[in-house]
Design a protein around this motif. Structure first.
Motif, mmCIF file in Angstrom:
data_model
loop_
_atom_site.group_PDB
_atom_site.id
_atom_site.type_symbol
_atom_site.label_atom_id
_atom_site.label_comp_id
_atom_site.label_asym_id
_atom_site.label_seq_id
_atom_site.Cartn_x
_atom_site.Cartn_y
_atom_site.Cartn_z
ATOM 1 N N ASP A 270 0.837 -1.202 0.000
ATOM 2 C CA ASP A 270 0.000 0.000 0.000
ATOM 3 C C ASP A 270 0.871 1.250 0.000
ATOM 4 O OD1 ASP A 270 -2.607 -1.329 0.316
ATOM 5 O OD2 ASP A 270 -1.765 -1.965 2.237
ATOM 6 N N VAL A 271 2.047 1.093 0.573
ATOM 7 C CA VAL A 271 2.956 2.239 0.698
ATOM 8 C C VAL A 271 4.368 1.788 0.320
ATOM 9 C CG1 VAL A 271 3.985 3.900 2.310
ATOM 10 C CG2 VAL A 271 1.597 3.226 2.589
ATOM 11 N N GLY B 107 0.423 6.123 -2.216
ATOM 12 C CA GLY B 107 1.270 5.490 -1.200
ATOM 13 C C GLY B 107 2.742 5.601 -1.501
ATOM 14 N N THR C 228 1.399 10.387 5.021
ATOM 15 C CA THR C 228 0.858 9.402 4.073
ATOM 16 C C THR C 228 -0.034 8.382 4.786
ATOM 17 O OG1 THR C 228 2.769 9.679 2.651
ATOM 18 C CG2 THR C 228 1.474 7.676 2.338
ATOM 19 N N LEU D 46 -4.038 7.600 4.185
ATOM 20 C CA LEU D 46 -4.506 6.292 3.715
ATOM 21 C C LEU D 46 -5.428 5.628 4.722
ATOM 22 C CD1 LEU D 46 -1.335 4.742 2.042
ATOM 23 C CD2 LEU D 46 -3.346 5.688 0.937
#
Lengths: 529, 299
Positions: free
Chosen positions: B70-71, B102, B151, B155
């Protein structure tokens, strides 16, 4: 930011208390609206402030870059530490010196930079040369099948390859490799190795590539010559996939399967004609052999019926899977195939197909404490099998029933030979072991074997200009052993010494020694595993 | 058949367990991400702490990790340029591609040192974006932590307060620690420390040391006898008593130089877990570095 949050929380609580203390519902609605308005106002102000803070931060940062090394910095508005005490710091001269070097650069470099430091177009140039000698009389197309192999005693320009790569837009990236070459006669040739665009990210692990590209068949075919671990192309690849490798215009889809290990399925559809599809609708002889040499299966490629449907294109599926055996060991297994028509035989020979199958295994160990990637040990092997349908062919091409010069003759009848349709089966493999024993140094050993089942045309008593033909030198048994030593002074240059012991059933034993040297200028994309 | 289908289901289900998958290129970035994300995220590092981060093997398994991420936190200063871009391209994950939701370029806002004025490879393997080892300065770790916080909050807003609290705590701890570390090294200000590779300018700047003699003649090139002779001369002149060598570099050369100069060789690392006692995280790593140096100086 926190104080806003506290304020909002306080308001919510106050309003909550009012509601609890029995106000009428209409008043509650009113209050809610007011609260919402208030919240919106606050959020707007907050956004504005944030924008201002960011702007200021940017200015401060820019000022830092341009002012004489004042190290005051912001960490989201919170200075964590105070300045270094310059007066009492004897090391500050050095500090100032580095800071000033960073200051001077910003303006010079900025025009080259795009988002995250990559430029719009990465340009690289790779020059690969060889020098050496061989006992063979037929170096180009004989001992050396590859189009970019050393091709004569003395010096060879193996290739000057220009590479252009970059992101096209948010949807595609593109890549082009143009290769300049000087052949053994001193003639210059320009080749388009690859030029393709590829989707950046379709959903579900899918990617599509279109343009001119190397077919994803096994391990080495899709690598550019400068990335090879040996001076020359493996024999089996030269025989089956052609001197320049298997590549053509087309489209390719790849799918990364949703598994916790690496598993990828690829399917390429490409044109099946031309010199870069040599086991398919390729007109010439085999390999880059002399023009006067006999063509594959001793019959010309007159049977090209063009493209009527998908089955007349080159279809190449591949599946690859990789596992980490330990933290330091990787294994990659792959199975590839290529199917397509060929044009071998007379015009009326009917449908003739080629099938090539390949299996590959790559294993690599890299030290958990490697420096610049050394030490490492890697092993790679590819085994291939080809079934080639050769159409019938009548050497009495002018139909006069007489033996003319340059025609293959059946010595039992004394007439121009008629070759019946038959299927040729060939196979071969190469295995290479590399040992990066210290930084920049790699010792390699490659073993190769290639052979074909004796076909009818090789058994019959065929002659050409009175000389018996016998077994086809480009399909008969051959094995080769090649030790080499490579030194990489840096990532951007290499010098490689290689010896080939070459044993061909028809021709005999030959020895060759090649020294290869290479330079790399400009950008170079990261290599994949 | 039932076995097969449940196996397939398991394979597909494994990568996602509800928590954000954070992939960091190097273990120092991963350590900071763990501080910020706490138990709400799952953090892995592509490079291992003991290896040379410039030459990570681009194993296909890393493509899978990037696909499921996701990141992605990358250094942003070309440290990973030799192996990361091809992996990201192949992973085809929009979230972690440059510009994705991400994607974290960790050095945004970091003042980079040694940005070359001209790009000339005859000067060795230089990084166009400046020296990439900026996390050796704890203050830069705070900047990176804030990027990660931002971030992660975007998210996963429901855990935002937790991420904020974690980051505040981390920054606060570092602040306190930094004062202590500076105090520990204060008596040795201005002293020369010899490095093998030029990867410690940020540390030098923060703690007022001179780390400007290197066993490598140029970045990425092996030590030569003439160059070492010159270094030995300089060390004697400057009374340099400490040589620092990253775990993956050639310690024997350093020992040889040390024996000629009476200096002490200490093993260093940029990465938590690169050396014993640094596994716990970024603070443990800096603790180790500062204490090891102080001990060597005080000898």
């Amino acid at each position: 930011m926190n104080s806003y949050r506290q304020l909002i929380a306080g308001l919510i609580m106050a309003v909550g208390l009012c509601v609890v203390s029995g106000q009428q519902s209409s008043e509650t609605e009113q209050l809610k609206q007011q609260l919402q308005q208030l919240q919106e106002n606050l959020e707007r102000t907050q956004r504005e402030y944030q924008a201002q803070i960011q702007e200021l931060q940017k200015r401060v940062h820019d000022l830092e870059q341009t002012s004489a090394g004042a190290p005051a910095r912001l960490s989201h508005g919170q200075p964590v530490v105070t300045d270094l005490d310059k007066e009492s710091n004897p090391g500050s001269n050095w500090v100032a010196a580095t800071a000033s070097s960073s200051r001077g650069s910003a303006s010079i470099l900025r025009p080259l930079e795009s988002k995250d430091g990559r430029s719009y177009l990465d340009i690289g140039l790779i020059g690969t040369f060889a020098a050496g000698t061989s006992t063979a009389d037929d170096i180009s197309g004989g001992t050396q099948l590859g189009g970019h192999d050393p091709n004569q005693r003395g010096f060879t320009v193996q290739g000057i390859e220009a590479n252009f790569a970059g992101a096209v837009d948010p949807y595609f990236r593109a890549n082009a490799n143009v290769l300049f070459q000087v052949d053994e006669d001193g003639e210059s040739r320009l080749e388009l190795e690859e030029a393709w665009l590829e989707t950046l990210s379709l959903s579900s692990g899918l990617q599509v590539r279109a343009g001119e590209f190397y077919t994803e068949f096994g391990r080495q075919n899709s690598l550019h010559p400068h990335a090879w671990a040996f001076v020359d192309q493996p024999v089996v690849l030269g025989r089956f996939l052609g001197p320049d490798g298997l590549r053509n215009p087309g489209a390719r889809a790849s799918w990364l399967t949703p598994t916790p290990f690496f598993s990828e399925l690829l399917l390429s559809v490409q044109n099946s004609q031309g010199e870069t599809a040599s086991s398919f609708r390729s007109g010439g002889g085999h390999g880059n052999a002399d023009e006067s040499a006999l063509p594959l299966a001793y019959r010309h490629a007159d049977n090209d019926r063009g493209v009527d449907g998908l089955e007349d294109l080159l279809l190449s599926p591949r599946y690859a899977l990789s596992l980490d055996l330990t933290d330091n060991q990787v294994l990659l297994l792959g199975a590839s195939a290529a199917f397509g028509p060929n044009s071998r035989g007379s015009e009326d020979a009917g449908s003739t197909l080629t099938q090539i199958y390949g299996f590959d295994l790559t294993w690599k160990w890299k030290s958990p404490e490697h420096h610049a990637g050394f030490p490492f040990v890697s092993f790679q092997t590819e085994g291939l099998m080809r079934r080639y349908e050769a159409g019938h062919f009548d050497w009495d091409e002018n139909g006069n029933g007489l033996v003319d010069f340059g025609e293959v003759v059946d010595s039992t009848t004394g007439l121009p030979a008629f070759l019946a349709r038959e299927t040729l089966t060939d196979y071969g493999f190469y295995s290479q072991l590399l040992y990066g024993f210290r930084k920049g140094w790699v010792a390699g050993l490659r073993f190769e074997y290639s052979a074909g089942e004796t076909a009818d045309y090789e058994q019959s008593s065929l002659t050409l200009d009175g000389e018996p033909l016998g077994r086809d030198p480009l399909r008969s048994q051959r094995w080769r052993v090649s030790p080499n030593l490579t030194w990489y002074p840096s990532e951007f240059s290499k010098i490689r010494l290689q010896y080939n012991y070459d044993d061909r059933l028809v021709v005999g034993v030959d020895h060759s020694v090649w020294l290869q040297f290479e330079f790399l200028l400009g950008a170079h994309a990261a290599h994949r595993f | 058949m039932r076995f097969l289908s449940s196996f397939l289901l398991l394979m597909i289900a494994l990568p996602t367990q509800g928590r954000l998958n954070v992939v960091a290129t190097t273990p120092d970035l991963a350590a900071i991400a763990r501080e910020v994300g706490g138990s709400a995220v799952n953090v892995i590092s592509l490079a291992r702490p003991t290896e040379d981060p410039h030459f990570v093997e681009p194993k296909p398994s890393l493509i899978v990790k990037l696909r499921d991420a996701d990141v992605l936190i990358e250094g942003g200063a070309e440290l990973e340029i030799g192996w990361l871009p091809a992996l990201v391209d192949r992973a085809g994950n929009r979230k972690i591609s440059p510009g994705g939701t991400g994607h974290i370029k960790a050095n945004d806002g970091v003042r980079m040192l040694e940005v070359p004025t001209e790009l000339d490879r005859s000067q060795g393997d230089i990084h166009a974006a400046g020296n990439p080892h900026y996390l050796a300065d704890p203050q830069n770790a705070c900047i990176v932590a804030r990027h990660i916080e931002k971030t992660l909050c975007a998210l996963e807003p429901q855990s935002a307060s937790q991420f904020r609290a974690n980051t505040d705590q981390f920054v606060h701890d570092l602040e306190a620690k930094l004062a202590f570390w500076r105090q520990t090294l204060a008596p040795f200000k201005g002293q020369t420390v010899v490095g093998y590779h030029n990867s410690w300018p940020y540390f030098a700047e923060r703690f007022g040391l001179r780390i400007d003699l290197f066993l490598e003649p140029k970045p990425g090139l092996p030590a030569t006898p003439t160059h070492l002779a010159e270094i030995i001369g300089q060390m004697k002149q400057r009374r340099a008593r400490v040589i620092i060598v990253d775990r993956y570099l050639d310690r024997r050369t350093a020992e040889a130089v040390a024996s000629r100069t009476g200096a002490k060789v200490i093993e260093v690392t940029h990465f938590p877990g690169g050396i014993k006692d640094t596994e716990k995280g970024y603070v443990a790593l800096m603790d180790y570095l500062v204490n090891a140096l102080a001990k060597a100086f005080a000898r």
